[in-house]
Each structure stands twice: as structure tokens, then as C-alpha cells.
Design an enzyme around this catalytic site. Structure first.
Site, PDB file in Angstrom:
ATOM      1  N   SER A  12       0.858  -1.183   0.000  1.00  0.00           N
ATOM      2  CA  SER A  12       0.000   0.000   0.000  1.00  0.00           C
ATOM      3  C   SER A  12       0.892   1.231   0.000  1.00  0.00           C
ATOM      4  O   SER A  12       2.098   1.136   0.244  1.00  0.00           O
ATOM      5  CB  SER A  12      -0.870  -0.024   1.263  1.00  0.00           C
ATOM      6  N   TYR A  26      -3.229  -0.715  10.163  1.00  0.00           N
ATOM      7  CA  TYR A  26      -3.071  -0.874   8.716  1.00  0.00           C
ATOM      8  C   TYR A  26      -1.674  -0.433   8.298  1.00  0.00           C
ATOM      9  O   TYR A  26      -0.979  -1.143   7.557  1.00  0.00           O
ATOM     10  CB  TYR A  26      -4.135  -0.051   7.984  1.00  0.00           C
TER      11      TYR A  26
END
Length: 256
Positions: A148, A161
Site C-alpha cells: 500500500s 493498517y
């Protein structure tokens, strides 16, 4: 060895992908089947199975679905055993399943930290571990982990995350080093800001959407199809001398 365009093909290869029937995972499934792979899709629910089956079979390939929560004890072994029973081998693993939960710092619940770490990092580790045993015996294989922009940057409301996606980079490098002697390459793909239903709220945010858009040198949010070529490359023989890399597909977002 000479280069051939066939190096990008996955004819008769078997790709195992988590979360491969929804979101960006559906596009990865479409991409690998379009270049010849059969696909084993792991999902916690049956959402998207019919559409995904139509896509894969429309490409003339076979798809098998496994309904499995990847965070359950023993899930990795059950998934790998089923994939081997169905196909006899695993040529590529795409660790795509992931979740994101956001809260302000003072309000972040412990259980949400555990949920995100369990899906995004622990499940990835355990499934890679089981698949690695198969690939070591085959003396070939590809593992592609989905990173990501938060593999590189902070996320002040998405703490687990950001931690998990930073951890994915570390695991990718560690597995790449350990598996290189077995002709197994381990890499990652880090999508930038992509136009999907999941990012619709962000795109509609009058402040944040402008900030993101102005930060992308390419001048636009990415489309899911723009990730597909990179995924095929990382799963194919074209990337045989590439390992331990997290490849951003972000329109240059990280340049600024």
C-alpha cells in the site's frame, strides 16, 4: 536464455489468491487468467463468486473457490491442501486479502488492532509459510504480497493498517532471501490511490480528494486495470531475476 514475449504468459500455471473475487483482487484474478492461469480463489464469503467464475471461464481457464476465513487456526494448511488436491501444484500465491479500520488515536479499540493485524500480516505469513513448502519442493514459484502507500507513509487514523503494510515489506524481503536458493521469487505490489468503490468516499471528500489528486504527478487516480500488467509481470517468468521488491503502481505519488 533469450527473451520471449511468452515469458509474460502463465499458460497452465496455477495461481492461488486470497480475496480474489472482490475489489482489486477480482482484477488480479482476471489478469492472471487472461494470460493462461487457472485460479484458486480464497474468500471469507461467496460474494462475487458468480461474476469471477464467468470472468475466468470466459478466459478459457478453470477456477476453484475455497470459502475460508484466513485468520482461523489451521486455515493456511486447509487452503493449501485443497489447492493441491484440485490442481496438484501452486505456481503463484497472491496475498491480497486485507482490511482497514480507522479511528482517532485515543479511541482506537484493541480488538480492531488485532483484527487488522490478523488479516493483513498474520494470515499472509501463515499462508506464505505453507505455500513456501510446496514451492521449495517444486523448486519454482512466485509469491506476490499486496502492499500500500501505507507501506511507506504514515496513517494517523489507521495505525494497524500502516503497521501491517510496513510489516508486509519486511516479510517480503525476508521470504525473498530465504526462498531465492529454491528458485522462488517473492515480491510485492503497492497500489496507489485507485478508483474503486472502497475509495469513493475519499474521492468525494472536497478537501482530501483535491490533496491526493494534486499529489499525483500522473494527474489522475489510477484505474484497477492499470495494476493488472504489473501483477502479470510479478507472477510470470519475466520477473525471474526480480525478488524482494515492493513495486509501487501509483502514478508517481511517492515522488512528492
Amino acid at each position: 536464455m533469450s527473451f520471449s514475449i511468452h515469458d509474460f504468459e502463465l499458460t497452465d500455471k496455477v495461481v492461488l489468491i486470497t480475496g480474489g473475487a472482490s475489489g482489486l483482487g477480482k482484477y488480479y484474478t482476471q489478469a492472471v487468467s487472461a494470460v493462461g492461469a487457472d485460479v484458486c480463489v480464497v474468500s471469507a464469503t461467496e460474494n462475487g463468486w458468480d461474476e469471477t467464475r464467468s470472468i475466468v471461464e470466459g478466459n478459457g481457464r478453470r477456477v476453484v473457490f475455497i470459502r475460508q476465513d484466513v485468520t482461523e487456526d489451521g486455515a493456511a494448511k486447509r487452503v493449501v491442501d485443497k489447492a493441491i488436491d484440485e490442481f496438484g501444484r501452486i505456481d503463484a500465491l497472491i496475498n491480497n486479502a486485507g482490511i482497514q479500520l480507522r479511528h482517532d488515536l485515543a479511541d482506537f479499540p484493541d480488538e480492531d488492532w488485532r483484527k487488522v493485524i490478523d488479516v493483513n500480516l498474520n494470515a499472509l505469513y501463515y499462508l506464505s509459510h505453507e505455500v513456501a513448502k510446496v514451492m521449495m519442493k517444486q523448486r519454482s514459484g512466485k509469491i506476490v504480497n499486496i502492499g500500500s502507500m501505507q507501506s511507506y507513509r504514515a496513517g494517523k487514523r489507521i495505525f494497524p493498517y500502516a503497521a501491517s503494510k510496513h510489516g508486509v515489506v519486511g516479510l517480503t524481503k525476508a521470504y525473498a532471501d530465504a526462498l531465492a536458493p529454491y528458485n522462488v521469487q517473492v515480491n510485492g505490489l503497492a497500489p496507489g490511490y485507485i478508483n474503486t468503490p472502497m475509495t469513493e468516499a475519499l474521492q468525494n471528500d472536497p478537501v482530501r480528494s483535491v490533496e491526493i489528486h494534486d499529489h499525483i504527478p500522473a494527474g489522475h487516480w489510477g484505474e484497477p486495470s492499470e495494476l493488472m500488467g504489473a501483477m502479470v509481470f510479478l507472477c510470470s517468468a519475466a520477473s525471474n531475476y526480480v525478488t524482494g521488491v515492493m513495486l509501487p503502481v501509483d502514478g508517481g505519488y511517492l515522488l512528492r
